[in-house]
Design an enzyme around this catalytic site. Structure first.
Site, PDB file in Angstrom:
ATOM      1  N   GLU A  82       0.820  -1.219   0.000  1.00  0.00           N
ATOM      2  CA  GLU A  82       0.000   0.000   0.000  1.00  0.00           C
ATOM      3  C   GLU A  82       0.855   1.272   0.000  1.00  0.00           C
ATOM      4  O   GLU A  82       0.341   2.364   0.222  1.00  0.00           O
ATOM      5  CB  GLU A  82      -0.949   0.012   1.215  1.00  0.00           C
ATOM      6  CG  GLU A  82      -1.900  -1.176   1.308  1.00  0.00           C
ATOM      7  CD  GLU A  82      -2.908  -1.245   0.159  1.00  0.00           C
ATOM      8  OE1 GLU A  82      -2.924  -0.337  -0.693  1.00  0.00           O
ATOM      9  OE2 GLU A  82      -3.679  -2.215   0.111  1.00  0.00           O
TER      10      GLU A  82
HETATM   11  N1  PCA Z   1      -6.449  -1.385  -0.189  1.00  0.00           N
HETATM   12  C1  PCA Z   1      -6.655  -1.077   1.185  1.00  0.00           C
HETATM   13  C2  PCA Z   1      -6.765   0.411   1.222  1.00  0.00           C
HETATM   14  C3  PCA Z   1      -7.363   0.745  -0.086  1.00  0.00           C
HETATM   15  C4  PCA Z   1      -7.081  -0.439  -0.928  1.00  0.00           C
HETATM   16  O1  PCA Z   1      -7.405  -0.622  -2.076  1.00  0.00           O
HETATM   17  C5  PCA Z   1      -7.951  -1.699   1.640  1.00  0.00           C
HETATM   18  O2  PCA Z   1      -8.564  -2.492   0.913  1.00  0.00           O
HETATM   19  O3  PCA Z   1      -8.387  -1.387   2.759  1.00  0.00           O
END
Ligand code: PCA
Length: 156
Positions: A82
């Site tokens: 992320e």
């Molecule tokens: N992944 C993380 C944050 C946003 C994303 O696409 C999630 O699913 O919480």
């Protein structure tokens, strides 16, 4: 183990869910569904149509998602995946439990309280114009908004 609330592409049925189930990255145990106690703007932004929970509490909707227990290895993998802390920052937020009950090996009793604290990937590093985008309450890459997540595009 750490409690994490996912609201975007990491949810079951969404484009990055395979990460949560890949034991090479560590362990993630589904615990239940929930929604943020506070409201937040959840927008789909950038060329790659990435969901972002903007760190603007009180604006937008209460966001629906899934609660998991993850081990150190999975948490570290997710931080890298992320781009935390550049693209997202991992903060602790209060989550209202909607449905409790994982199917996994180590069942856990429903917490006595109706809300629990979880890690969440939200962002303070957003562009001002993102505040003008549509605010979602339950992310679905394949929804009628017509902005499917484009995993092959660089999000920077
Ligand atoms: N992944 C993380 C944050 C946003 C994303 O696409 C999630 O699913 O919480």
């Amino acid at each position: 183990m750490h409690r994490i609330f996912v609201y975007g592409t990491l949810k079951e049925g969404q484009p990055n869910y395979h990460i949560m189930t890949n034991r090479k990255h560590g362990k993630a145990l589904f615990r239940g569904t929930g929604r943020t106690e506070d409201k937040y703007p959840l927008v789909i932004a950038e060329k790659a149509n990435v969901p972002f929970l903007l760190e603007v509490p009180g604006t937008g909707h209460r966001i629906a998602g899934e609660i998991y227990m993850v081990d150190d290895q999975m948490l570290q993998f997710l931080d890298e995946f992320e781009s935390c802390p550049d693209m997202y920052q991992r903060t602790i937020k209060r989550i209202e439990i909607l449905e409790w009950g994982g199917k996994e090996d180590s069942p856990e009793e429903r917490p006595a309280a109706n809300t629990i604290e979880c890690f969440v990937y939200s962002t303070t590093s957003y562009k001002a114009e993102w505040l003008n985008l549509t605010y979602h309450d339950c992310y679905d890459s394949y929804g009628t908004h017509g902005l499917p997540y484009q995993s092959h595009l660089d999000t920077q």
